[in-house]
Structures are given as structure tokens and as C-alpha cells.
Design an enzyme around this catalytic site. Sequence first.
Site, PDB file in Angstrom:
ATOM      1  N   ILE A  90       0.860  -1.192   0.000  1.00  0.00           N
ATOM      2  CA  ILE A  90       0.000   0.000   0.000  1.00  0.00           C
ATOM      3  C   ILE A  90       0.889   1.233   0.000  1.00  0.00           C
ATOM      4  O   ILE A  90       1.763   1.364   0.869  1.00  0.00           O
ATOM      5  CB  ILE A  90      -0.952   0.007   1.210  1.00  0.00           C
ATOM      6  CG1 ILE A  90      -1.845  -1.237   1.185  1.00  0.00           C
ATOM      7  CG2 ILE A  90      -1.821   1.274   1.198  1.00  0.00           C
ATOM      8  CD1 ILE A  90      -2.734  -1.392   2.414  1.00  0.00           C
ATOM      9  N   GLU A  91       0.694   2.082  -0.967  1.00  0.00           N
ATOM     10  CA  GLU A  91       1.518   3.283  -1.077  1.00  0.00           C
ATOM     11  C   GLU A  91       1.325   4.144   0.163  1.00  0.00           C
ATOM     12  O   GLU A  91       0.200   4.365   0.616  1.00  0.00           O
ATOM     13  CB  GLU A  91       1.139   4.021  -2.360  1.00  0.00           C
ATOM     14  CG  GLU A  91       2.040   5.182  -2.707  1.00  0.00           C
ATOM     15  CD  GLU A  91       1.638   6.436  -1.975  1.00  0.00           C
ATOM     16  OE1 GLU A  91       2.533   7.077  -1.393  1.00  0.00           O
ATOM     17  OE2 GLU A  91       0.445   6.765  -1.973  1.00  0.00           O
ATOM     18  N   LYS A  93       1.687   7.409   1.142  1.00  0.00           N
ATOM     19  CA  LYS A  93       0.932   8.662   1.222  1.00  0.00           C
ATOM     20  C   LYS A  93      -0.562   8.380   1.182  1.00  0.00           C
ATOM     21  O   LYS A  93      -1.349   9.016   1.897  1.00  0.00           O
ATOM     22  CB  LYS A  93       1.321   9.620   0.106  1.00  0.00           C
ATOM     23  CG  LYS A  93       0.634  10.982   0.247  1.00  0.00           C
ATOM     24  CD  LYS A  93       1.131  11.994  -0.765  1.00  0.00           C
ATOM     25  CE  LYS A  93       0.438  13.341  -0.587  1.00  0.00           C
ATOM     26  NZ  LYS A  93       0.919  14.339  -1.582  1.00  0.00           N
ATOM     27  N   CYS A 196      12.733   7.560  -2.229  1.00  0.00           N
ATOM     28  CA  CYS A 196      11.391   7.195  -2.694  1.00  0.00           C
ATOM     29  C   CYS A 196      11.405   6.928  -4.191  1.00  0.00           C
ATOM     30  O   CYS A 196      12.003   7.687  -4.972  1.00  0.00           O
ATOM     31  CB  CYS A 196      10.412   8.311  -2.346  1.00  0.00           C
ATOM     32  SG  CYS A 196       8.753   8.064  -3.035  1.00  0.00           S
ATOM     33  N   ASP A 203      14.829   8.295   2.252  1.00  0.00           N
ATOM     34  CA  ASP A 203      14.270   7.404   3.269  1.00  0.00           C
ATOM     35  C   ASP A 203      15.441   6.881   4.094  1.00  0.00           C
ATOM     36  O   ASP A 203      16.387   6.299   3.552  1.00  0.00           O
ATOM     37  CB  ASP A 203      13.537   6.221   2.626  1.00  0.00           C
ATOM     38  CG  ASP A 203      12.304   6.650   1.841  1.00  0.00           C
ATOM     39  OD1 ASP A 203      11.582   7.542   2.328  1.00  0.00           O
ATOM     40  OD2 ASP A 203      12.072   6.102   0.748  1.00  0.00           O
ATOM     41  N   GLU A 236       9.924  -1.689   1.228  1.00  0.00           N
ATOM     42  CA  GLU A 236       9.717  -3.134   1.124  1.00  0.00           C
ATOM     43  C   GLU A 236      10.568  -3.731   0.012  1.00  0.00           C
ATOM     44  O   GLU A 236      11.126  -4.836   0.145  1.00  0.00           O
ATOM     45  CB  GLU A 236       8.238  -3.436   0.851  1.00  0.00           C
ATOM     46  CG  GLU A 236       7.273  -2.884   1.893  1.00  0.00           C
ATOM     47  CD  GLU A 236       6.720  -1.504   1.544  1.00  0.00           C
ATOM     48  OE1 GLU A 236       5.569  -1.213   1.909  1.00  0.00           O
ATOM     49  OE2 GLU A 236       7.446  -0.710   0.890  1.00  0.00           O
ATOM     50  N   GLY A 265       5.067  11.374   7.505  1.00  0.00           N
ATOM     51  CA  GLY A 265       3.626  11.544   7.522  1.00  0.00           C
ATOM     52  C   GLY A 265       2.944  10.748   8.625  1.00  0.00           C
ATOM     53  O   GLY A 265       1.819  10.286   8.459  1.00  0.00           O
TER      54      GLY A 265
END
Length: 289
Positions: A90-91, A93, A196, A203, A236, A265
Site C-alpha cells: 500500500i503506497e 501517502k 522514494c 528514506d 519493502e 507523515g
Amino acid sequence: MSSNIDTPSQIPEASPLGKAVTYCDHYNPSLLFPIPRQQKRDEIGVAAGKLPFMGVDIWNGYELSWLNSKGKPQVALAVFTIPADSPNLIESKSFKLYLNSFNQTRLDSVTALRELLVKDLSQAAGASVGVQILGVDRFEGQKLAELQGHLIDVLDIEVDQYSPNPDLLGLQLSAEEDGEAPVEETLVSNLLKSNCLVTGQPDWGSVQIHYVGQQINHEGLLRYLIGFRQHNEFHEQCVERIFTDIMRQCKPIKLSVYARYTRRGGLDINPFRTNFPQGLPENTRTARQ
């Protein structure tokens, strides 16, 4: 409330990453953006349905809030576990936007909140997602601890490659020449940095590598890990690349790779991959998280 998530094959460039968005503060599961795992696995030679590892992605949410039935705000921490064999990740943002959509949503109970989270996230991932909600009464029990193992960052090495090069991985010369008995080691580095896949934003992470086999050359491993510094991939995907590269180059009998990435976030992502059965690693925040 009903859940309405469409989960076609989606590419990262079509996600909300790097785009201006209008924040929705009422429940909206359609905000979740699943990305198929297989495309990146094809790049590293992992065939569909033949994973060389098992594991989970452990997500920690620090900004979960909703309204109770009387309209009073509630806050909690959340832990989400997404299985590595789920067809989609799942992305991040979109995950953040989805969680924020609860901010002005009235719910009768924590149980009702958890049921929605389980349903929506499982549908997006394509597999059962674990959800644990930690109320304010459990905040004080949250701890900080560093990954345990031998820290290889103290090695005094020269580095001139900042993209991952599997050829840097290898065994200690004595292990190659003499066929020494297998060793068991846990190695740790805090120098993992990638970018990213879509935005190129940095990251930051720490990684723990546990293995049983011929002894891995520590300097080569550190150079290899530093090589992710200008590499663009999701968390991942980086961990799966590390796992498969070590397996191919060093051929350990047992291997597990666990990374703890700093949050963005209000979410941190901590992928874990292993080729032997074991319990989940400790979900304990490091100082940088």
C-alpha cells in the site's frame, strides 16, 4: 459505512505521491492506493508464487484520530502487519490520507474502527492485514531500543559506489578457502538510506541481518548497504533486494533481513523477510524513529 475500494494493477507514478492533494477528513477508503509487488520482484528474479522468503511489513501509525459517538476526539497509536505474500503493498501517502479521513468521522467504538481498518486494508493488500490499536493508557509503555547485533558501521572503509552492487557481497577469504564450519551472526547497520521510488525524497533506515552459514565479509556487506544511498525504491522493495542479493552471493543456510525506517507523515514502515520459521521481530522504535 460501506467500504468501496477498487484494486486494479496500479503503477507508483499514478499514486498521490508528489502531488498536491485535498485532505479528506471523513471516512474514505477509496483513498488507499495498492501497488502490485510482482513487478519489482521480477527485477530481482523472484518468480510469482515462488517466494524465497516469508515475513511481514510492520507499519506503525502515530497520528490516528477519530470522533466518538458524542463527537469527542479520540487518539491512539496503531500497528498494522501486512503479510509479505500479499499481492499488493500500500503506497504510504495514500495510507496517510486514508487514516486522516477518520479525523472527523464518528464511530461508536474502538472495535468499530478496527473492523473498518481490517476490512479496508485487507482489501487493498489482497490478504488479511493485522490491526492493533493502542489507546492512551498504553502510551507510557512504549519503548525505544536499537537493533541488536554487531554494528558494522565502525569499520574504517573507503566508499565510492552509491548504487547497490551485489558483487560487493562475498565471504571472508578464510571461509571461501577452508570451507569453515557455518557461523551464526547478527549484523547491524544504521547507514541504510534509499530514496522514494516516485519523488526521490530520502528514506532513512537501520537494518539487521541475521544469518547462519559461511561467514560474510563485513566490509563488503557495509559497502553494499551504503550502495543504496542513491537508489530509488520503496522500503519493502529495498529489503527484498537485500535479502535476495545476500542469498545469491553468500548462500547462507538461514537468513533474515529486518529494516526499521524513520517515519514520514506519521507512519513508519519496517519490512521483515526470512527464509526460516520464527516469531515476528520486536516492534520497538529506534531513537531515530
